[in-house]
Design a protein around this motif. Sequence first.
Motif, PDB file in Angstrom:
ATOM      1  N   UNK A  64       0.960  -0.166  -9.314  1.00 17.04           N
ATOM      2  CA  UNK A  64       1.118   1.021 -10.157  1.00 17.04           C
ATOM      3  C   UNK A  64       2.359   0.901 -11.032  1.00 17.04           C
ATOM      4  N   UNK A  65       2.150   0.814 -12.336  1.00 16.17           N
ATOM      5  CA  UNK A  65       3.236   0.771 -13.327  1.00 16.17           C
ATOM      6  C   UNK A  65       4.290  -0.278 -12.977  1.00 16.17           C
ATOM      7  N   UNK A  66       3.806  -1.433 -12.574  1.00 14.09           N
ATOM      8  CA  UNK A  66       4.676  -2.545 -12.180  1.00 14.09           C
ATOM      9  C   UNK A  66       4.659  -3.682 -13.195  1.00 14.09           C
ATOM     10  N   UNK A 100     -10.501  -4.857  -3.828  1.00 13.15           N
ATOM     11  CA  UNK A 100     -10.212  -4.194  -5.101  1.00 13.15           C
ATOM     12  C   UNK A 100      -8.748  -4.371  -5.498  1.00 13.15           C
ATOM     13  N   UNK A 101      -8.536  -4.832  -6.714  1.00 18.48           N
ATOM     14  CA  UNK A 101      -7.215  -4.912  -7.323  1.00 18.48           C
ATOM     15  C   UNK A 101      -7.104  -3.783  -8.336  1.00 18.48           C
ATOM     16  N   UNK A 102      -6.158  -2.874  -8.120  1.00 22.26           N
ATOM     17  CA  UNK A 102      -5.953  -1.732  -9.002  1.00 22.26           C
ATOM     18  C   UNK A 102      -4.653  -1.951  -9.769  1.00 22.26           C
ATOM     19  N   UNK A 103      -4.746  -1.983 -11.096  1.00 27.28           N
ATOM     20  CA  UNK A 103      -3.570  -2.172 -11.944  1.00 27.28           C
ATOM     21  C   UNK A 103      -3.448  -0.977 -12.876  1.00 27.28           C
ATOM     22  N   UNK A 104      -2.303  -0.306 -12.855  1.00 30.47           N
ATOM     23  CA  UNK A 104      -2.022   0.716 -13.862  1.00 30.47           C
ATOM     24  C   UNK A 104      -0.735   0.340 -14.584  1.00 30.47           C
ATOM     25  N   UNK A 105      -0.718   0.542 -15.885  1.00 28.17           N
ATOM     26  CA  UNK A 105       0.476   0.220 -16.663  1.00 28.17           C
ATOM     27  C   UNK A 105       0.402   0.867 -18.041  1.00 28.17           C
ATOM     28  N   UNK A 106       1.540   1.357 -18.554  1.00 28.69           N
ATOM     29  CA  UNK A 106       1.582   1.818 -19.948  1.00 28.69           C
ATOM     30  C   UNK A 106       1.827   0.667 -20.924  1.00 28.69           C
ATOM     31  N   UNK A 107       1.986  -0.544 -20.394  1.00 26.55           N
ATOM     32  CA  UNK A 107       2.211  -1.741 -21.217  1.00 26.55           C
ATOM     33  C   UNK A 107       3.449  -1.585 -22.105  1.00 26.55           C
ATOM     34  N   UNK A 121       0.440  -1.985  -1.293  1.00 34.42           N
ATOM     35  CA  UNK A 121       0.955  -1.244  -2.448  1.00 34.42           C
ATOM     36  C   UNK A 121       2.144  -2.016  -2.991  1.00 34.42           C
ATOM     37  N   UNK A 122       1.911  -2.729  -4.069  1.00 39.16           N
ATOM     38  CA  UNK A 122       2.899  -3.656  -4.624  1.00 39.16           C
ATOM     39  C   UNK A 122       3.690  -2.945  -5.723  1.00 39.16           C
ATOM     40  N   UNK A 123       5.011  -2.871  -5.519  1.00 39.55           N
ATOM     41  CA  UNK A 123       5.827  -2.051  -6.401  1.00 39.55           C
ATOM     42  C   UNK A 123       5.701  -0.595  -6.001  1.00 39.55           C
ATOM     43  N   UNK A 124       5.841  -0.348  -4.710  1.00 46.15           N
ATOM     44  CA  UNK A 124       5.517   0.971  -4.140  1.00 46.15           C
ATOM     45  C   UNK A 124       6.534   2.046  -4.457  1.00 46.15           C
ATOM     46  N   UNK A 125       7.731   1.672  -4.953  1.00 49.91           N
ATOM     47  CA  UNK A 125       8.813   2.626  -5.217  1.00 49.91           C
ATOM     48  C   UNK A 125       9.093   3.433  -3.951  1.00 49.91           C
ATOM     49  N   UNK A 126       9.032   4.772  -4.026  1.00 53.02           N
ATOM     50  CA  UNK A 126       9.365   5.591  -2.857  1.00 53.02           C
ATOM     51  C   UNK A 126       8.141   5.982  -2.038  1.00 53.02           C
ATOM     52  N   UNK A 127       6.987   5.368  -2.332  1.00 52.86           N
ATOM     53  CA  UNK A 127       5.923   5.308  -1.345  1.00 52.86           C
ATOM     54  C   UNK A 127       4.778   6.295  -1.365  1.00 52.86           C
TER      55      UNK A 127
END
Length: 253
Positions: free
Chosen positions: A152-154, A177-184, A61-67
Amino acid sequence: MHDNYYETDRAAAEYLLFHYGLNEQMLPPGLLPAQTLDFPVRCVTECVDTARLPPQPRALDLGCAVGRSTFELARLCPQVVGVDYSERFVTVAGHLRKNGSFLFGCVEEGELTFPCQAVVPAEIDRTRVSFERGNAMDLRRDLGSFDVVMMSNLLDRLANPRSCLEQMAGLLKRGGQLIITSPYTWLREFTARDNWLGGFERNGTRVKTLDALKDLLSPHFELSLCKNLPFLIREHARKFQLGISEASAWVRK
């Protein structure tokens, strides 16, 4: 004022609510857009294809923040590594791993707060998870390989998102699997204009981030999913950030 907002108590409180907040803590009575809540959970439940997972899968979990997504991945994977650049976030996530909960002050108005508690669901085996501080653009070489990498949003908060993405083929096993989420939300305060993946015109052509992702990832990945994932971040009792991330899932060739 702290130089890095993500190292402040206020940022930690916002993200603890974002990751672990109950409905009644997140929203005033009568206002319940449920589809915006539990974003870190939905990143896992709606984006990871469990049918593709091998026995004993490993996740990052890359950019995991508080997990929260890290813990949710532990429902599927016996080993999950959460990495974030914020020392504050990693410390809080580590406390949650050790104790299962974390007490914090939720902002009501100005300097007024009320006590809240972030709780990891009891059925999750927290021993499956580890957290560490790291730079997503320059990960340590001995992290190993993974069956799932979550971002996630990284992406739009990195100084050089290409440097991060160029590492993905080496991190993911075939079929991973590479999962990318972002509001850009491309902003110069985080990413120099020349390093934006999208959100601009080039030679009269409108460049969108998803198109850039396809160009960057297609040599090693196939796009398997693309959908909208709305999210809500509570700043205080009367101010919220409503966003819609684009979620894309990529399968390693």
